[in-house]
Design a protein around this motif. Structure first.
Motif, PDB file in Angstrom:
ATOM      1  N   THR A 139       0.857  -1.185   0.000  1.00 11.84           N
ATOM      2  CA  THR A 139       0.000   0.000   0.000  1.00 11.84           C
ATOM      3  C   THR A 139       0.894   1.236   0.000  1.00 11.84           C
ATOM      4  OG1 THR A 139      -0.095   0.065   2.424  1.00 11.84           O
ATOM      5  CG2 THR A 139      -1.850  -1.149   1.280  1.00 11.84           C
ATOM      6  N   TYR A 140       0.335   2.342  -0.406  1.00 15.04           N
ATOM      7  CA  TYR A 140       1.101   3.586  -0.356  1.00 15.04           C
ATOM      8  C   TYR A 140       0.205   4.715   0.116  1.00 15.04           C
ATOM      9  CZ  TYR A 140      -1.007   5.697  -4.599  1.00 15.04           C
ATOM     10  OH  TYR A 140      -1.872   6.273  -5.510  1.00 15.04           O
ATOM     11  N   LYS A 141       0.834   5.807   0.522  1.00 17.13           N
ATOM     12  CA  LYS A 141       0.137   7.024   0.894  1.00 17.13           C
ATOM     13  C   LYS A 141       0.651   8.167   0.027  1.00 17.13           C
ATOM     14  CE  LYS A 141      -2.253   5.254   4.312  1.00 17.13           C
ATOM     15  NZ  LYS A 141      -3.726   5.120   4.206  1.00 17.13           N
ATOM     16  N   THR A 142      -0.197   9.124  -0.223  1.00 18.04           N
ATOM     17  CA  THR A 142       0.186  10.278  -1.026  1.00 18.04           C
ATOM     18  C   THR A 142       1.474  10.894  -0.481  1.00 18.04           C
ATOM     19  OG1 THR A 142      -2.156  10.713  -1.440  1.00 18.04           O
ATOM     20  CG2 THR A 142      -0.604  12.498  -1.925  1.00 18.04           C
ATOM     21  N   GLY A 143       2.460  11.066  -1.361  1.00 16.24           N
ATOM     22  CA  GLY A 143       3.744  11.635  -0.956  1.00 16.24           C
ATOM     23  C   GLY A 143       4.854  10.615  -0.815  1.00 16.24           C
ATOM     24  N   ASP A 144       4.523   9.310  -0.841  1.00 15.74           N
ATOM     25  CA  ASP A 144       5.544   8.264  -0.711  1.00 15.74           C
ATOM     26  C   ASP A 144       6.386   8.163  -1.982  1.00 15.74           C
ATOM     27  OD1 ASP A 144       4.840   7.594   1.850  1.00 15.74           O
ATOM     28  OD2 ASP A 144       3.604   5.876   1.300  1.00 15.74           O
ATOM     29  N   HIS A 145       7.422   7.288  -1.923  1.00 12.82           N
ATOM     30  CA  HIS A 145       8.307   7.064  -3.061  1.00 12.82           C
ATOM     31  C   HIS A 145       8.165   5.631  -3.577  1.00 12.82           C
ATOM     32  CE1 HIS A 145      10.806  10.223  -0.820  1.00 12.82           C
ATOM     33  NE2 HIS A 145      10.314  10.817  -1.888  1.00 12.82           N
TER      34      HIS A 145
END
Length: 712
Positions: free
Chosen positions: A328-334
């Motif tokens: 999963t990812y969150k806005t702003g991750d790489h």
């Protein structure tokens, strides 16, 4: 079964006991048969493993992996390593340890080189050590008869590398320790384009001194802003060796390659036993487990060109997480992409080393010395090492040029390499004319010859290991939770003194090749890669990748105003931010005022996501102001984002006063100029002194109201 005697002990009434007795006592052949069956089954179960179903003493062989025998990687790690560095030094007979803290691998490479050279040139027992492998407090147990060397990098806003975090916390927070017995020296890697240039090594040295450690020589620093990291390190190393000779009384010996590990062929292994090029996720697991997801093969489901220029490329790519529910990812991750070396470099090097016909022969990598840590997957093969695990396209440093002379096939080649490796000015002039990769160097030094004397172990020890490249995710996890996107500019750089010779960035050109294949087109410069990956794991347009958590985040409250400054692909995270704010507004929630400063060369060629930004402008209305800066547009004066920030200074200050969060993404030099522009405007608008501006700057950064995602 409960007996009648047991029932009488339950304090039941006589009537109930009489009734139960009818059912508790066997009354016929069927009851006795049932009891016999139950007794037989119970006895059989209790005798399992003694009278029957005995364990097969050879059962484990069905699951045993032969590559773990006789020095395989897991076999090497079967005995738990001590986390006491003093004990490690004592057990292995080492008297010098080179600690490293590295984010991109440069400091690690320097530490390994230095440890190897100290052992070879000075006859000293030396080891390199990952700072995260040892308990920091045990450094206090190192006796004064030994020497500790620290090589650490600084990145971002004065941040330590992931593997330095534990040591950093200890050196900055502990208060009850004595390092009076510790002799040390230190070298820092940084970039003066960042405000906190080499902060990490400064803080570490300050802590060591505070607890009584004794420095053998002044602190050394490298400045990557001037492209001088390599030469800065070598100059510091020369000073260190002078200290070895004059202060410590070490005697220099003739330098000859002595391997710290063996790379041996073993044809008894089957292909199923080998690591064919899959990234080694175990090596960095302890350092970045909290920040990074597992490495997986992910499909690129959509790629498109963002530039209209014919000689430059910029890619938008969507990556599919649908088959990887744990990612999963969150806005702003790489998103981290693990690259592959280009076919031409791999094939040329195999031929030059005389390994072309034995490229697929299994090889084991084993330590010669107990202090040596194997960081590459083993067993593997020569083709996997050169294609997936070693940075064969990296420039060869002067140390390695000089060392290669001992393996030269002719006296003339040996003389040439010795001169090139020892003469700093000659080397500098030479690399301005050619990109000095290993295969090109070997061809130039001795055309038409193979270099069969170079051991594969030497390459494993001296070449940098391939690392992932990080890209800011340009999509919102709210809008596109299972398909993060990245924005990648393709690096193709002409050499200053030979513009016809192009240096191709490894990862960006690898991504371009994948994109071109998806559109049934060749790479524009003819660069090819083994796109199917090891064991065809990447067939169909996949990449090895993982997600790294980032602190570059939107405020919790959507009402918070935003000031965003980005140049080039620095626009990527702001595309995600604005996309998320649009979605929030669509569901009826209020969003704060926003201003986006974006810079590129000109609006007709490289204004990426222009149509999308205009659509977002229409959606957000007067909540969003877009301000563009063009550095190469027709006959207009050059403008950069920092110029536009100054131009809109009053509006910027007004939003800051209203609690805006300030974000910068792009090159570190640009970020520094933007901060200068804002500071100048704050002084002018508010009448502040320089000290007042500095105090304000520290305060907003401490509150995470000023965030930067910058590089180089």
């Amino acid at each position: 079964m409960v007996s009648f005697a047991e029932l009488t002990q339950m304090n039941l009434s006589p009537e109930i006991l009489a009734e139960l007795q009818k059912y508790a006592t066997p009354t016929g052949v069927a009851d006795y048969a049932a009891l016999a069956i139950i007794a037989g089954v119970s006895a059989g179960y209790l005798s399992r493993g003694t009278l029957w179903d005995k364990p097969d003493p050879h059962y484990h062989l069905y699951f045993e992996r032969p590559q773990l025998k006789n020095g395989g990687q897991a076999g090497l790690n079967s005995n738990k390593e001590t986390r006491n560095i003093a004990k490690k030094l004592e057990d292995t007979g080492k008297n010098i340890v080179v600690f490293w803290g590295s984010q991109s691998g440069t400091a690690e490479g320097f530490a390994n080189r230095l440890a190897r050279e100290i052992s070879i040139r000075w006859g000293q027992e030396c080891m390199s050590a990952d700072l995260s492998d040892y308990d920091p407090v045990t450094i206090s147990e190192i006796p004064n008869s030994k020497l500790a060397i620290f090589i650490v990098s600084t990145y971002g806003e004065g941040d330590p590398a992931d593997n330095t975090a534990e040591f950093w916390s200890w050196i900055t927070k502990t208060g009850d320790v004595s390092l009076a017995n510790l002799q040390y020296t230190a070298f820092g890697l940084g970039n003066s384009n960042y405000k906190f240039y080499n902060k990490v090594v400064d803080v570490i040295v300050e802590g060591l001194e505070k607890f009584g450690a004794k420095a053998l020589m002044p602190l050394g620093k490298a400045n990557d802003a001037e492209g001088a990291t390599e030469e800065d390190f070598m100059a510091w190393k020369d000073s260190l060796f002078t200290v070895f000779k004059d202060k410590l009384g070490f005697t220099e010996v003739e330098a000859q390659y002595v391997p710290s590990l063996k790379v041996e062929e073993d044809e008894s292994l089957e292909p199923i036993d080998l690591h064919h090029g899959e990234p080694n996720s175990q090596v960095d697991a302890s350092k970045g487990a909290a920040q990074s997801s597992p490495i997986r093969s992910l499909s690129i489901v959509n790629s498109r060109e963002l530039f209209t220029s014919s000689d430059r490329n910029c890619l938008h790519m969507d990556v599919d997480l649908s088959n990887q529910p744990e990612l999963t990812y969150k806005t702003g991750d790489h998103l981290a992409i693990w690259p592959t070396n280009p076919d031409s470099e791999v094939e040329r090097l195999l031929e030059l080393l005389g390994l072309a016909s034995r490229r697929d022969v299994p090889v084991f990598i084993r330590p010669v010395d107990a202090a040596t840590k194997i960081t590459l997957p083993t067993p593997t093969s020569a083709i996997a090492l050169l294609r997936y695990y070693l940075e064969i396209c990296a420039p060869v440093n002067r140390d390695n040029v000089r060392d290669l002379a001992q393996f030269a096939p002719t006296p003339e080649a040996k003389t040439y390499l010795t001169h090139l490796g020892q003469d700093k000015d000659f080397y500098a002039e030479f690399i301005n004319r050619t990109h000095l990769t290993l295969d090109r160097l070997l061809q130039l030094a001795c055309p038409g010859h193979t270099w069969t004397k170079i051991p594969l172990s030497y390459l494993v020890e001296t070449l940098p290991h391939i690392r992932p490249r990080y890209y800011s995710i340009s999509s919102s996890s709210v809008v596109s939770p299972r398909k993060p996107s990245i924005t990648a500019i393709v690096s193709t750089t002409p050499l200053p003194e030979n513009p016809s010779e192009l240096v191709h960035g490894i990862t960006s050109n690898y991504l371009l090749a994948i994109s071109q294949q998806a559109h049934s087109q060749p790479h524009p410069h003819g660069v090819s890669y083994h796109l199917n990956g090891p064991s065809d794991a990447l067939a169909g347009g996949k990449v090895f990748a993982h997600i790294r958590r980032s602190k570059f985040k939107l405020p919790i409250t959507a009402k918070t105003p935003l000031i965003m400054v980005g140049a080039g692909t620095g626009l990527a995270p702001f595309r995600a931010f604005l996309s998320e704010r649009c979605q929030v507004q669509k569901i009826g929630k209020e969003v704060g005022q926003m201003i986006l400063f974006f810079g590129c060369r000109n609006p007709e060629e490289d204004f990426i996501y222009r149509d999308e930004l205009q659509e977002m402008q229409e959606t957000l209305g007067d909540k969003l102001r877009l301000v563009a800066a063009f550095s190469r547009y027709e006959d207009t004066p050059r403008q950069y984002v920092q110029d536009r920030v100054s131009e809109f200074g009053e509006e910027v200050v007004k939003l800051i006063d209203e609690g805006a969060s300030f974000y910068i993404c792009g090159r570190a030099g640009m970020a520094r100029e933007v901060e200068k522009a804002v500071s100048g405007t704050m002084q002018k608008t508010k009448g502040w002194t320089e000290d007042e501006v500095n105090n304000w700057s520290k305060a907003v950064k401490k509150k995470n109201k000023w965030q930067e995602d910058v590089w180089g």
